[in-house]
Motif scaffolding. Structure first.
Motif, PDB file in Angstrom:
ATOM      1  N   SER A 226       0.633  -1.229   0.182  1.00 50.04           N
ATOM      2  CA  SER A 226       0.062   0.123  -0.016  1.00 50.04           C
ATOM      3  C   SER A 226       0.827   1.167   0.082  1.00 50.04           C
ATOM      4  O   SER A 226       1.852   1.391   0.818  1.00 50.04           O
ATOM      5  CB  SER A 226      -0.844   0.104   1.231  1.00 50.04           C
ATOM      6  OG  SER A 226      -1.720   1.380   1.244  1.00 50.04           O
TER       7      SER A 226
ATOM      8  N   ARG B 209      -0.892   4.139   0.126  1.00 47.30           N
ATOM      9  CA  ARG B 209      -2.058   5.106   0.460  1.00 47.30           C
ATOM     10  C   ARG B 209      -1.601   5.983   1.705  1.00 47.30           C
ATOM     11  O   ARG B 209      -0.951   5.281   2.652  1.00 47.30           O
ATOM     12  CB  ARG B 209      -3.297   4.337   0.635  1.00 47.30           C
ATOM     13  CG  ARG B 209      -4.686   5.079   0.869  1.00 47.30           C
ATOM     14  CD  ARG B 209      -5.599   4.254   1.255  1.00 47.30           C
ATOM     15  NE  ARG B 209      -5.678   3.474   2.423  1.00 47.30           N
ATOM     16  CZ  ARG B 209      -5.879   4.039   3.610  1.00 47.30           C
ATOM     17  NH1 ARG B 209      -6.500   5.201   3.668  1.00 47.30           N
ATOM     18  NH2 ARG B 209      -5.953   3.532   4.809  1.00 47.30           N
TER      19      ARG B 209
ATOM     20  N   ASN C 146      -2.706   1.236   6.462  1.00 48.13           N
ATOM     21  CA  ASN C 146      -2.930   0.431   7.569  1.00 48.13           C
ATOM     22  C   ASN C 146      -2.256  -0.948   7.365  1.00 48.13           C
ATOM     23  O   ASN C 146      -1.755  -1.664   8.424  1.00 48.13           O
ATOM     24  CB  ASN C 146      -4.247   0.277   8.073  1.00 48.13           C
ATOM     25  CG  ASN C 146      -4.600   1.762   8.755  1.00 48.13           C
ATOM     26  OD1 ASN C 146      -4.044   2.201   9.556  1.00 48.13           O
ATOM     27  ND2 ASN C 146      -5.989   2.015   8.220  1.00 48.13           N
ATOM     28  N   SER C 147      -2.107  -1.388   6.230  1.00 48.84           N
ATOM     29  CA  SER C 147      -1.726  -2.601   5.994  1.00 48.84           C
ATOM     30  C   SER C 147      -0.177  -2.813   6.283  1.00 48.84           C
ATOM     31  O   SER C 147       0.271  -3.913   6.431  1.00 48.84           O
ATOM     32  CB  SER C 147      -2.072  -3.223   4.604  1.00 48.84           C
ATOM     33  OG  SER C 147      -1.557  -2.157   3.403  1.00 48.84           O
TER      34      SER C 147
ATOM     35  N   PRO D 233      -3.645  -5.075   0.674  1.00 43.78           N
ATOM     36  CA  PRO D 233      -5.020  -4.553   0.914  1.00 43.78           C
ATOM     37  C   PRO D 233      -5.850  -4.973  -0.226  1.00 43.78           C
ATOM     38  O   PRO D 233      -5.357  -5.293  -1.448  1.00 43.78           O
ATOM     39  CB  PRO D 233      -4.825  -3.127   1.144  1.00 43.78           C
ATOM     40  CG  PRO D 233      -3.926  -2.525   0.223  1.00 43.78           C
ATOM     41  CD  PRO D 233      -2.763  -3.716   0.192  1.00 43.78           C
ATOM     42  N   GLU D 234      -7.123  -5.256   0.078  1.00 41.14           N
ATOM     43  CA  GLU D 234      -7.933  -5.232  -1.089  1.00 41.14           C
ATOM     44  C   GLU D 234      -8.807  -4.024  -1.535  1.00 41.14           C
ATOM     45  O   GLU D 234      -9.120  -3.157  -0.589  1.00 41.14           O
ATOM     46  CB  GLU D 234      -9.288  -6.369  -0.675  1.00 41.14           C
ATOM     47  CG  GLU D 234     -10.266  -6.548  -1.713  1.00 41.14           C
ATOM     48  CD  GLU D 234     -11.448  -7.635  -1.543  1.00 41.14           C
ATOM     49  OE1 GLU D 234     -10.785  -8.639  -0.873  1.00 41.14           O
ATOM     50  OE2 GLU D 234     -12.398  -7.326  -1.496  1.00 41.14           O
ATOM     51  N   TYR D 235      -8.438  -3.484  -2.661  1.00 44.11           N
ATOM     52  CA  TYR D 235      -9.019  -2.151  -3.023  1.00 44.11           C
ATOM     53  C   TYR D 235     -10.049  -2.771  -4.237  1.00 44.11           C
ATOM     54  O   TYR D 235      -9.952  -3.357  -5.345  1.00 44.11           O
ATOM     55  CB  TYR D 235      -8.257  -1.314  -3.923  1.00 44.11           C
ATOM     56  CG  TYR D 235      -7.206  -0.514  -2.740  1.00 44.11           C
ATOM     57  CD1 TYR D 235      -7.256  -0.595  -1.623  1.00 44.11           C
ATOM     58  CD2 TYR D 235      -6.062   0.212  -3.427  1.00 44.11           C
ATOM     59  CE1 TYR D 235      -6.454  -0.135  -0.606  1.00 44.11           C
ATOM     60  CE2 TYR D 235      -5.197   0.851  -2.437  1.00 44.11           C
ATOM     61  CZ  TYR D 235      -5.412   0.655  -1.087  1.00 44.11           C
ATOM     62  OH  TYR D 235      -4.581   1.218  -0.321  1.00 44.11           O
ATOM     63  N   ASN D 236     -11.176  -2.546  -4.062  1.00 38.24           N
ATOM     64  CA  ASN D 236     -12.404  -2.678  -5.158  1.00 38.24           C
ATOM     65  C   ASN D 236     -12.360  -4.449  -5.507  1.00 38.24           C
ATOM     66  O   ASN D 236     -12.351  -4.612  -6.833  1.00 38.24           O
ATOM     67  CB  ASN D 236     -12.527  -1.811  -6.066  1.00 38.24           C
ATOM     68  CG  ASN D 236     -12.773  -0.493  -5.498  1.00 38.24           C
ATOM     69  OD1 ASN D 236     -13.632  -0.351  -4.915  1.00 38.24           O
ATOM     70  ND2 ASN D 236     -12.132   0.555  -5.722  1.00 38.24           N
ATOM     71  N   GLY D 237     -11.897  -5.227  -4.581  1.00 41.03           N
ATOM     72  CA  GLY D 237     -11.930  -6.473  -4.889  1.00 41.03           C
ATOM     73  C   GLY D 237     -10.607  -7.112  -5.629  1.00 41.03           C
ATOM     74  O   GLY D 237     -10.269  -8.159  -6.266  1.00 41.03           O
TER      75      GLY D 237
ATOM     76  N   SER E 257      -7.853  -6.283   5.077  1.00 39.82           N
ATOM     77  CA  SER E 257      -8.834  -5.104   4.899  1.00 39.82           C
ATOM     78  C   SER E 257      -9.097  -4.651   6.140  1.00 39.82           C
ATOM     79  O   SER E 257      -8.761  -5.211   7.378  1.00 39.82           O
ATOM     80  CB  SER E 257     -10.227  -5.759   4.391  1.00 39.82           C
ATOM     81  OG  SER E 257     -10.878  -6.497   5.256  1.00 39.82           O
ATOM     82  N   ASP E 258      -9.931  -3.718   6.443  1.00 38.54           N
ATOM     83  CA  ASP E 258     -10.394  -3.111   7.624  1.00 38.54           C
ATOM     84  C   ASP E 258     -11.752  -3.368   7.920  1.00 38.54           C
ATOM     85  O   ASP E 258     -12.388  -3.101   8.980  1.00 38.54           O
ATOM     86  CB  ASP E 258     -10.496  -1.409   7.535  1.00 38.54           C
ATOM     87  CG  ASP E 258     -11.263  -1.161   6.571  1.00 38.54           C
ATOM     88  OD1 ASP E 258     -12.023  -1.471   5.797  1.00 38.54           O
ATOM     89  OD2 ASP E 258     -11.342   0.396   6.468  1.00 38.54           O
TER      90      ASP E 258
HETATM   91  C1  LIG Z   1      -9.788   2.457  -2.951  1.00 38.15           C
HETATM   92  C2  LIG Z   1     -10.324   1.495  -1.910  1.00 38.15           C
HETATM   93  C3  LIG Z   1     -11.006   0.331  -1.975  1.00 38.15           C
HETATM   94  C4  LIG Z   1     -11.331  -0.568  -1.097  1.00 38.15           C
HETATM   95  N1  LIG Z   1     -12.017  -1.749  -1.476  1.00 38.15           N
HETATM   96  C5  LIG Z   1     -11.999  -2.667  -0.628  1.00 38.15           C
HETATM   97  C6  LIG Z   1     -12.849  -3.926  -0.870  1.00 38.15           C
HETATM   98  O1  LIG Z   1     -13.128  -4.131  -2.015  1.00 38.15           O
HETATM   99  N2  LIG Z   1     -12.775  -4.878   0.251  1.00 38.15           N
HETATM  100  C7  LIG Z   1     -12.478  -4.729   1.354  1.00 38.15           C
HETATM  101  O2  LIG Z   1     -12.753  -5.415   2.237  1.00 38.15           O
HETATM  102  N3  LIG Z   1     -11.986  -3.552   1.801  1.00 38.15           N
HETATM  103  C8  LIG Z   1     -11.771  -2.315   0.794  1.00 38.15           C
HETATM  104  N4  LIG Z   1     -11.325  -1.158   1.258  1.00 38.15           N
HETATM  105  C9  LIG Z   1     -10.889  -1.127   2.552  1.00 38.15           C
HETATM  106  C10 LIG Z   1      -9.408  -1.414   2.831  1.00 38.15           C
HETATM  107  O3  LIG Z   1      -9.393  -2.978   3.187  1.00 38.15           O
HETATM  108  C11 LIG Z   1      -8.845  -0.743   4.149  1.00 38.15           C
HETATM  109  O4  LIG Z   1      -8.721   0.570   3.757  1.00 38.15           O
HETATM  110  C12 LIG Z   1      -7.372  -1.325   4.262  1.00 38.15           C
HETATM  111  O5  LIG Z   1      -7.042  -0.628   5.333  1.00 38.15           O
HETATM  112  C13 LIG Z   1      -6.670  -0.921   3.034  1.00 38.15           C
HETATM  113  O6  LIG Z   1      -5.243  -1.119   3.231  1.00 38.15           O
HETATM  114  P1  LIG Z   1      -4.004   0.155   3.556  1.00 38.15           P
HETATM  115  O7  LIG Z   1      -4.703   1.017   4.763  1.00 38.15           O
HETATM  116  O8  LIG Z   1      -2.878  -0.267   3.724  1.00 38.15           O
HETATM  117  O9  LIG Z   1      -4.181   0.948   2.260  1.00 38.15           O
HETATM  118  C14 LIG Z   1     -11.101  -0.498   0.079  1.00 38.15           C
HETATM  119  C15 LIG Z   1     -10.197   0.794   0.489  1.00 38.15           C
HETATM  120  C16 LIG Z   1      -9.865   1.442  -0.580  1.00 38.15           C
HETATM  121  C17 LIG Z   1      -8.865   2.708  -0.033  1.00 38.15           C
END
Ligand SMILES: Cc1cc2nc3c(=O)[nH]c(=O)nc-3n(C[C@H](O)[C@H](O)[C@H](O)COP(=O)(O)O)c2cc1C
Length: 185
Positions: free
Chosen positions: A10, A12, A16-17, A81-85, A113-114
């Motif tokens: 990540s 971002r 958090n990951s 992390p998962e972003y939009n699947g 994921s969060d």
């Molecule tokens: C653009 C975006 C898309 C996301 N899509 C999903 C998702 O599809 N499924 C999910 O469980 N969480 C989703 N999340 C939540 C992330 O799991 C959560 O924000 C996580 O902390 C992301 O990792 P990061 O903080 O290291 O970036 C999404 C977050 C972002 C920013």
């Protein structure tokens, strides 16, 4: 001692990951299981992919160094992390950037994921991309749900016993694949 590269995917703001990457680093080194280092894609700050490294005329020192760290690692843990699947663009960026470096590289994937599902939907597409590039994905999972509750900013788990128990299985599968590969090299 085998060497494990932990890719923190990540980039971002306020991510958090990365906590999970820190946890693996501490777990592996603290238990003397292997040498480990974090390859932080936020620190590398690679530009958006425009060509594979091997075809670039004037590759950046950062890209060369990153490739060399993947090449020399015995195995890789990807924390994504998962972003939009799917996985973040920063991660697909470096999967596509390299080529031979991935070949037969044991790679274990931890999804984050969060929410309550632990990023389990990202694993399918990421596994497929890694398979396409001929990496050796390890059949082990380490999904993290509600990451901010599960780990603090330094990667310290809220429930160390439970986290370490899961990590033991996950890392030992990776080490098994590393050992198996070493026997064939
Ligand atoms: C653009 C975006 C898309 C996301 N899509 C999903 C998702 O599809 N499924 C999910 O469980 N969480 C989703 N999340 C939540 C992330 O799991 C959560 O924000 C996580 O902390 C992301 O990792 P990061 O903080 O290291 O970036 C999404 C977050 C972002 C920013």
């Amino acid at each position: 001692m085998k060497k494990i590269a932990i890719i923190s995917s990540s980039v971002r703001r306020g991510r958090n990951s990365h906590r999970v990457a820190l946890y693996f680093m501490n777990y592996i080194v603290g238990n003397n299981l292997a040498d480990a280092e974090i390859l932080d894609l936020k620190e590398y700050d690679f530009p958006l992919f425009d060509e594979r490294l091997r075809l670039q005329n004037d590759p950046s020192p950062g890209a060369i160094e990153f490739a060399s760290r993947i090449r020399t690692a015995d195995g890789v843990i990807i924390v994504t992390p998962e972003y939009n699947g799917g996985c973040p663009a920063s991660l697909k960026n470096i999967v596509d950037l390299l080529y031979d470096e991935w070949r037969r590289k044991p790679v274990a994937i931890s999804t984050v994921s969060d929410g309550p599902f632990g990023g389990t939907q990202v694993i399918t597409s990421l596994q497929f991309s890694l398979w396409k590039i001929r990496a050796w994905t390890v059949p082990a999972m380490f999904p993290v749900i509600k990451v901010t509750e599960a780990f603090d900013e330094n990667g310290v788990p809220a429930d160390r016993k439970a986290a370490d128990k899961r990590a033991a299985g996950f890392v030992s599968e990776l080490l098994w694949c590393i050992e198996a590969k070493a026997k064939m090299d």
